[in-house]
Design a protein around this motif. Structure first.
Motif, mmCIF file in Angstrom:
data_model
loop_
_atom_site.group_PDB
_atom_site.id
_atom_site.type_symbol
_atom_site.label_atom_id
_atom_site.label_comp_id
_atom_site.label_asym_id
_atom_site.label_seq_id
_atom_site.Cartn_x
_atom_site.Cartn_y
_atom_site.Cartn_z
ATOM 1 N N GLY A 103 -63.831 92.269 28.201
ATOM 2 C CA GLY A 103 -64.968 92.891 27.528
ATOM 3 C C GLY A 103 -64.777 94.373 27.263
ATOM 4 O O GLY A 103 -65.736 95.140 27.286
ATOM 5 N N LEU A 104 -63.539 94.786 27.010
ATOM 6 C CA LEU A 104 -63.246 96.201 26.779
ATOM 7 C C LEU A 104 -63.318 96.514 25.291
ATOM 8 O O LEU A 104 -62.925 95.706 24.453
ATOM 9 C CB LEU A 104 -61.859 96.552 27.326
ATOM 10 N N GLU A 105 -63.805 97.694 24.979
ATOM 11 C CA GLU A 105 -63.959 98.091 23.586
ATOM 12 C C GLU A 105 -62.707 98.744 23.009
ATOM 13 O O GLU A 105 -62.484 98.720 21.815
ATOM 14 C CB GLU A 105 -65.138 99.048 23.449
ATOM 15 N N SER A 106 -61.901 99.354 23.864
ATOM 16 C CA SER A 106 -60.740 100.097 23.387
ATOM 17 C C SER A 106 -59.514 99.746 24.205
ATOM 18 O O SER A 106 -59.610 99.523 25.417
ATOM 19 C CB SER A 106 -61.018 101.605 23.506
ATOM 20 N N GLU A 107 -58.369 99.755 23.566
ATOM 21 C CA GLU A 107 -57.118 99.505 24.281
ATOM 22 C C GLU A 107 -56.769 100.648 25.222
ATOM 23 O O GLU A 107 -55.874 100.530 26.042
ATOM 24 C CB GLU A 107 -55.959 99.242 23.311
ATOM 25 N N PHE A 108 -57.495 101.762 25.139
ATOM 26 C CA PHE A 108 -57.277 102.892 26.041
ATOM 27 C C PHE A 108 -58.098 102.786 27.321
ATOM 28 O O PHE A 108 -57.998 103.638 28.197
ATOM 29 C CB PHE A 108 -57.587 104.218 25.336
ATOM 30 N N ASP A 109 -58.916 101.727 27.447
ATOM 31 C CA ASP A 109 -59.803 101.577 28.601
ATOM 32 C C ASP A 109 -59.131 100.972 29.830
ATOM 33 O O ASP A 109 -59.752 100.878 30.879
ATOM 34 C CB ASP A 109 -61.020 100.706 28.237
ATOM 35 N N LEU A 110 -57.885 100.544 29.721
ATOM 36 C CA LEU A 110 -57.215 99.856 30.825
ATOM 37 C C LEU A 110 -55.843 100.475 31.066
ATOM 38 O O LEU A 110 -55.007 100.515 30.168
ATOM 39 C CB LEU A 110 -57.079 98.359 30.479
ATOM 40 N N LEU A 111 -55.610 100.963 32.290
ATOM 41 C CA LEU A 111 -54.333 101.593 32.641
ATOM 42 C C LEU A 111 -53.327 100.596 33.184
ATOM 43 O O LEU A 111 -52.117 100.773 33.033
ATOM 44 C CB LEU A 111 -54.550 102.693 33.684
ATOM 45 N N PHE A 140 -49.792 98.816 25.227
ATOM 46 C CA PHE A 140 -51.224 98.534 25.325
ATOM 47 C C PHE A 140 -51.436 97.119 25.855
ATOM 48 O O PHE A 140 -50.559 96.264 25.715
ATOM 49 C CB PHE A 140 -51.888 98.594 23.942
ATOM 50 N N PRO A 141 -52.641 96.850 26.394
ATOM 51 C CA PRO A 141 -52.983 95.462 26.729
ATOM 52 C C PRO A 141 -53.128 94.649 25.441
ATOM 53 O O PRO A 141 -53.383 95.198 24.367
ATOM 54 C CB PRO A 141 -54.330 95.580 27.461
ATOM 55 N N THR A 142 -52.970 93.342 25.575
ATOM 56 C CA THR A 142 -53.110 92.455 24.414
ATOM 57 C C THR A 142 -54.578 92.343 24.003
ATOM 58 O O THR A 142 -55.489 92.643 24.784
ATOM 59 C CB THR A 142 -52.584 91.044 24.729
ATOM 60 N N GLU A 143 -54.800 91.876 22.803
ATOM 61 C CA GLU A 143 -56.170 91.630 22.317
ATOM 62 C C GLU A 143 -56.877 90.618 23.220
ATOM 63 O O GLU A 143 -58.062 90.752 23.492
ATOM 64 C CB GLU A 143 -56.149 91.116 20.877
ATOM 65 N N GLU A 144 -56.122 89.615 23.685
ATOM 66 C CA GLU A 144 -56.713 88.594 24.561
ATOM 67 C C GLU A 144 -57.220 89.215 25.859
ATOM 68 O O GLU A 144 -58.293 88.868 26.339
ATOM 69 C CB GLU A 144 -55.703 87.477 24.866
ATOM 70 N N VAL A 186 -47.604 92.557 37.263
ATOM 71 C CA VAL A 186 -48.363 93.794 37.170
ATOM 72 C C VAL A 186 -47.962 94.438 35.853
ATOM 73 O O VAL A 186 -46.780 94.642 35.587
ATOM 74 C CB VAL A 186 -48.056 94.742 38.347
ATOM 75 N N PHE A 187 -48.961 94.708 35.026
ATOM 76 C CA PHE A 187 -48.743 95.402 33.763
ATOM 77 C C PHE A 187 -49.207 96.846 33.912
ATOM 78 O O PHE A 187 -50.298 97.102 34.419
ATOM 79 C CB PHE A 187 -49.535 94.740 32.630
ATOM 80 N N LEU A 188 -48.373 97.760 33.473
ATOM 81 C CA LEU A 188 -48.735 99.164 33.377
ATOM 82 C C LEU A 188 -48.744 99.495 31.893
ATOM 83 O O LEU A 188 -47.788 99.187 31.183
ATOM 84 C CB LEU A 188 -47.729 100.048 34.112
ATOM 85 N N TYR A 189 -49.830 100.106 31.428
ATOM 86 C CA TYR A 189 -49.992 100.366 29.996
ATOM 87 C C TYR A 189 -49.710 101.831 29.689
ATOM 88 O O TYR A 189 -50.466 102.725 30.076
ATOM 89 C CB TYR A 189 -51.388 99.935 29.547
ATOM 90 N N ARG A 190 -48.590 102.059 29.012
ATOM 91 C CA ARG A 190 -48.051 103.396 28.769
ATOM 92 C C ARG A 190 -49.016 104.309 28.020
ATOM 93 O O ARG A 190 -49.330 105.409 28.482
ATOM 94 C CB ARG A 190 -46.732 103.293 28.003
#
Length: 140
Positions: A57-65, A47-51, A89-93
């Motif tokens: 401004g995302l509400e969920s860690e599932f909002d970013l691929l 997942f992306p970090t909390e930072e 480049v980060f890819l979020y599994r």
């Protein structure tokens, strides 16, 4: 007797599996494009970090691929180079697996799509340019 379902014993792809998919996708990109990517680090995280979530401004860690972090080529030279971290480049599994489960797309195709678009941000490419590069990666 029926044939066993090939999914019966499969597990969700691990971080290592996703890294292998990303590496394979990268090797299928046009050679000229790959040469321009020299020094870009590709990482797979769950997942992306909390930072990152807060900054975007995302509400969920599932909002970013995926995410490009660094100085894009379009901005290169506009900032001092001292202490600069490598472009990444980060890819979020987990978000990618969630997206994959809800759409009619192959996992390899999704990884390629996100990878091309995040690298494309590094170069400041248009969506049309990225679509052409992605199409070339899908050619045999």
């Amino acid at each position: 007797m029926s044939t066993p379902n090939p999914w019966r014993d499969r597990q969700a792809p691990s971080l290592e599996d996703m890294e292998a998919l990303a590496a394979e996708a990268f090797t299928r990109l046009p050679e000229a494009f790959r040469r321009l990517c020299q020094g870009v680090v590709i990482r797979v995280e769950d997942f992306p970090t909390e930072e990152v979530l807060e900054a975007m401004g995302l509400e969920s860690e599932f909002d970013l691929l995926g995410l490009f972090q660094g100085i894009g080529r379009a901005q290169d030279g506009a900032v001092a180079q001292t202490g600069q971290m490598p472009n990444m480049v980060f890819l979020y599994r987990r978000p990618m697996l969630d997206y994959w489960a809800e759409h009619e797309e192959t996992l390899g195709g999704l990884v390629t799509h996100v990878l091309v678009h995040e690298i494309g941000h590094h170069f400041g490419l248009s969506d049309d340019d990225m679509d052409r590069i992605e199409a070339m990666a899908d050619m045999p």
